[in-house]
Write a protein that holds these residues in place. Structure first.
Motif, mmCIF file in Angstrom:
data_model
loop_
_atom_site.group_PDB
_atom_site.id
_atom_site.type_symbol
_atom_site.label_atom_id
_atom_site.label_comp_id
_atom_site.label_asym_id
_atom_site.label_seq_id
_atom_site.Cartn_x
_atom_site.Cartn_y
_atom_site.Cartn_z
ATOM 1 N N ASP A 195 6.529 14.606 -2.425
ATOM 2 C CA ASP A 195 7.552 14.309 -3.431
ATOM 3 C C ASP A 195 8.942 14.382 -2.832
ATOM 4 O O ASP A 195 9.809 13.577 -3.152
ATOM 5 N N LYS A 196 9.112 15.355 -1.950
ATOM 6 C CA LYS A 196 10.413 15.490 -1.297
ATOM 7 C C LYS A 196 10.663 14.309 -0.358
ATOM 8 O O LYS A 196 11.768 13.770 -0.282
ATOM 9 N N PHE A 197 9.615 13.892 0.343
ATOM 10 C CA PHE A 197 9.739 12.702 1.201
ATOM 11 C C PHE A 197 10.144 11.492 0.361
ATOM 12 O O PHE A 197 11.037 10.727 0.745
ATOM 13 N N LEU A 198 9.494 11.335 -0.791
ATOM 14 C CA LEU A 198 9.788 10.177 -1.655
ATOM 15 C C LEU A 198 11.216 10.215 -2.184
ATOM 16 O O LEU A 198 11.866 9.176 -2.319
ATOM 17 N N GLU A 199 11.707 11.416 -2.480
ATOM 18 C CA GLU A 199 13.100 11.560 -2.933
ATOM 19 C C GLU A 199 14.053 11.046 -1.860
ATOM 20 O O GLU A 199 14.981 10.288 -2.144
ATOM 21 N N ASN A 200 13.790 11.473 -0.626
ATOM 22 C CA ASN A 200 14.594 11.031 0.515
ATOM 23 C C ASN A 200 14.499 9.516 0.679
ATOM 24 O O ASN A 200 15.501 8.825 0.872
ATOM 25 N N PHE A 201 13.285 8.986 0.559
ATOM 26 C CA PHE A 201 13.069 7.544 0.679
ATOM 27 C C PHE A 201 13.845 6.806 -0.402
ATOM 28 O O PHE A 201 14.482 5.772 -0.154
ATOM 29 N N ASP A 202 13.792 7.365 -1.614
ATOM 30 C CA ASP A 202 14.455 6.718 -2.744
ATOM 31 C C ASP A 202 15.968 6.656 -2.540
ATOM 32 O O ASP A 202 16.608 5.651 -2.852
ATOM 33 N N THR A 203 16.530 7.722 -2.000
ATOM 34 C CA THR A 203 17.970 7.751 -1.748
ATOM 35 C C THR A 203 18.349 6.709 -0.698
ATOM 36 O O THR A 203 19.345 5.999 -0.840
ATOM 37 N N LEU A 204 17.552 6.613 0.365
ATOM 38 C CA LEU A 204 17.902 5.734 1.478
ATOM 39 C C LEU A 204 17.583 4.263 1.209
ATOM 40 O O LEU A 204 18.356 3.373 1.549
ATOM 41 N N ILE A 205 16.425 3.999 0.606
ATOM 42 C CA ILE A 205 15.922 2.622 0.535
ATOM 43 C C ILE A 205 15.616 2.189 -0.904
ATOM 44 O O ILE A 205 15.866 1.045 -1.282
ATOM 45 N N ASP A 240 -6.333 17.248 1.874
ATOM 46 C CA ASP A 240 -5.564 17.580 0.662
ATOM 47 C C ASP A 240 -4.237 16.839 0.621
ATOM 48 O O ASP A 240 -3.830 16.329 -0.432
ATOM 49 N N THR A 241 -3.561 16.783 1.758
ATOM 50 C CA THR A 241 -2.274 16.081 1.816
ATOM 51 C C THR A 241 -2.469 14.593 1.535
ATOM 52 O O THR A 241 -1.688 13.978 0.802
ATOM 53 N N LEU A 242 -3.529 14.003 2.097
ATOM 54 C CA LEU A 242 -3.780 12.577 1.882
ATOM 55 C C LEU A 242 -4.134 12.299 0.421
ATOM 56 O O LEU A 242 -3.652 11.322 -0.169
ATOM 57 N N ILE A 243 -4.965 13.153 -0.171
ATOM 58 C CA ILE A 243 -5.326 12.995 -1.589
ATOM 59 C C ILE A 243 -4.078 13.082 -2.458
ATOM 60 O O ILE A 243 -3.880 12.303 -3.399
ATOM 61 N N ILE A 246 -2.328 9.768 -2.122
ATOM 62 C CA ILE A 246 -3.085 8.688 -2.763
ATOM 63 C C ILE A 246 -2.928 8.730 -4.281
ATOM 64 O O ILE A 246 -2.793 7.696 -4.932
ATOM 65 N N TYR A 247 -2.920 9.932 -4.845
ATOM 66 C CA TYR A 247 -2.873 10.066 -6.303
ATOM 67 C C TYR A 247 -1.471 10.366 -6.828
ATOM 68 O O TYR A 247 -1.320 10.753 -7.978
ATOM 69 N N ASN A 248 -0.449 10.182 -6.003
ATOM 70 C CA ASN A 248 0.918 10.406 -6.475
ATOM 71 C C ASN A 248 1.252 9.436 -7.628
ATOM 72 O O ASN A 248 1.093 8.222 -7.484
ATOM 73 N N GLU A 249 1.715 9.978 -8.739
ATOM 74 C CA GLU A 249 1.955 9.173 -9.952
ATOM 75 C C GLU A 249 2.956 8.042 -9.735
ATOM 76 O O GLU A 249 2.816 6.963 -10.307
ATOM 77 N N LYS A 250 3.958 8.311 -8.908
ATOM 78 C CA LYS A 250 5.013 7.308 -8.716
ATOM 79 C C LYS A 250 4.506 6.093 -7.953
ATOM 80 O O LYS A 250 5.139 5.046 -7.951
ATOM 81 N N LEU A 251 3.384 6.230 -7.269
ATOM 82 C CA LEU A 251 2.860 5.135 -6.455
ATOM 83 C C LEU A 251 1.516 4.633 -6.976
ATOM 84 O O LEU A 251 0.744 4.018 -6.243
ATOM 85 N N GLU A 252 1.286 4.863 -8.254
ATOM 86 C CA GLU A 252 -0.033 4.574 -8.817
ATOM 87 C C GLU A 252 -0.430 3.107 -8.674
ATOM 88 O O GLU A 252 -1.582 2.795 -8.394
ATOM 89 N N SER A 253 0.508 2.212 -8.855
ATOM 90 C CA SER A 253 0.163 0.779 -8.875
ATOM 91 C C SER A 253 0.172 0.145 -7.466
ATOM 92 O O SER A 253 -0.031 -1.051 -7.322
ATOM 93 N N ILE A 254 0.435 0.972 -6.451
ATOM 94 C CA ILE A 254 0.566 0.455 -5.089
ATOM 95 C C ILE A 254 -0.791 0.483 -4.375
ATOM 96 O O ILE A 254 -1.482 1.506 -4.395
ATOM 97 N N PRO A 255 -1.182 -0.632 -3.721
ATOM 98 C CA PRO A 255 -2.459 -0.629 -3.006
ATOM 99 C C PRO A 255 -2.466 0.355 -1.828
ATOM 100 O O PRO A 255 -1.504 0.424 -1.065
ATOM 101 N N LYS A 256 -3.557 1.110 -1.692
ATOM 102 C CA LYS A 256 -3.760 2.065 -0.607
ATOM 103 C C LYS A 256 -4.820 1.480 0.339
ATOM 104 O O LYS A 256 -5.939 1.176 -0.100
#
Ligand code: FE
Ligand code: FE
Ligand code: ZN
Length: 293
Positions: A195-205, A240-243, A246-256
């Protein structure tokens, strides 16, 4: 709904239909393919009858084709223009690959940004921007820049580099990002706290730029800059980290998409890995099980 699949083959005689059938045999509901061998630029003509047959089968199986991904071959390099003929070949080849995507009705094509091979990161980024601006502009295909491990002189192992490339591209509606969990780990990103990685990603890109995620474990530790994929749960990232990703709510519609190695270079692991991901329970004996089937 979880969208999970793997990379699959694309053969001269079965083409998209064969790729789809391979994906379905793994219990996948999405997939990624190269329109020929990933290591070369030899390509055969698209057979529209096979495409039609594939589309009919997808409809029957309720597989959402708008999210199926093509991966450009990884030997073309947009980041270095020292040899101008080679650079122009890369641009023209990516143009033709985008055309092939259009012919097939594919919307997303993953591309490795490239390696600067000595000309430096800034010039490398400029070369990539110039190349992309020659490819984009009048195409319906969106190019997804893959986040890289930082092996050799690879561009795109830092989100700031991807950000710079996107900022330089004119056709912003047709440029996006493909995350690769092995590459992020090897590049030094802490994806345990995703989630923290995604926050950083969201700010940058901007999180809306993520259109595909490659799900791979890594044979190496964080910051190793190696890029060697491992089967799910058997590497340094861990199940556990991969799961969690994969199941992160913000990326639910994204193909894995799984790009994990064949077991003993012979047995495709995807059916078993997909099952294990759906069950959310790590099976320590998975590789043995795959070999014995
Ligand atoms: Fe890739
Ligand atoms: Fe990848
Ligand atoms: Zn990789």
């Amino acid at each position: 709904m979880l969208l999970i699949g793997s990379h699959v083959g694309f053969k001269k005689d079965s083409q998209l239909l064969g790729s789809l059938q391979e994906a379905l045999s793994y219990g996948a509901n999405t997939f990624m393919f190269y329109t020929g061998a990933p290591q070369n630029t030899m390509r055969y003509k698209i057979d529209n009858n096979l495409t039609k047959e594939a589309l009919a089968l997808m409809e029957k199986e309720h597989l959402d084709y708008s999210k199926v991904i093509v991966h450009a071959p990884y030997i073309v390099n947009l980041a270095n223009s020292d040899n101008i003929d080679k650079y122009n070949f890369a641009i023209n080849f990516i143009k033709s690959e985008v055309k092939r995507c259009e012919e097939l009705g594919i919307k997303y094509m993953v591309l490795h940004p490239g390696s600067h091979v000595g000309c430096g990161i800034e010039e490398g980024i400029n070369n990539i921007i110039n190349g992309l601006n020659k490819v984009l502009g009048d195409t319906s295909v969106t190019i997804l820049l893959e986040t890289m491990a930082g092996k050799g002189s690879e561009v795109g192992s830092k989100l700031e580099e991807i950000q710079k490339i996107i900022n330089g591209v004119s056709d912003k509606d047709h440029i996006g990002v493909c995350l690769d969990t092995c590459h992020l780990n090897d590049a030094g990103y802490d994806i345990e706290n995703f989630d923290k990685f995604l926050e950083n990603f969201d700010t940058l890109i901007g999180i809306d730029k993520i259109k595909c995620i490659h799900i791979n474990d890594s044979k190496n530790e964080k910051s190793s800059h190696k890029d060697r994929h491992e089967n799910i749960g058997f590497g340094h990232i861990g199940f556990d980290t991969l799961i969690n990703i994969i199941y992160n709510e913000k990326l639910e519609s994204i193909p894995k998409i799984l790009e994990t190695p064949y077991v003993d270079r012979e047995y495709p692991p995807y059916k078993y890995e997909i099952e294990m991901i759906k069950e959310k329970k790590f099976d320590n004996n998975l590789l043995e099980k795959i070999k014995s089937q």
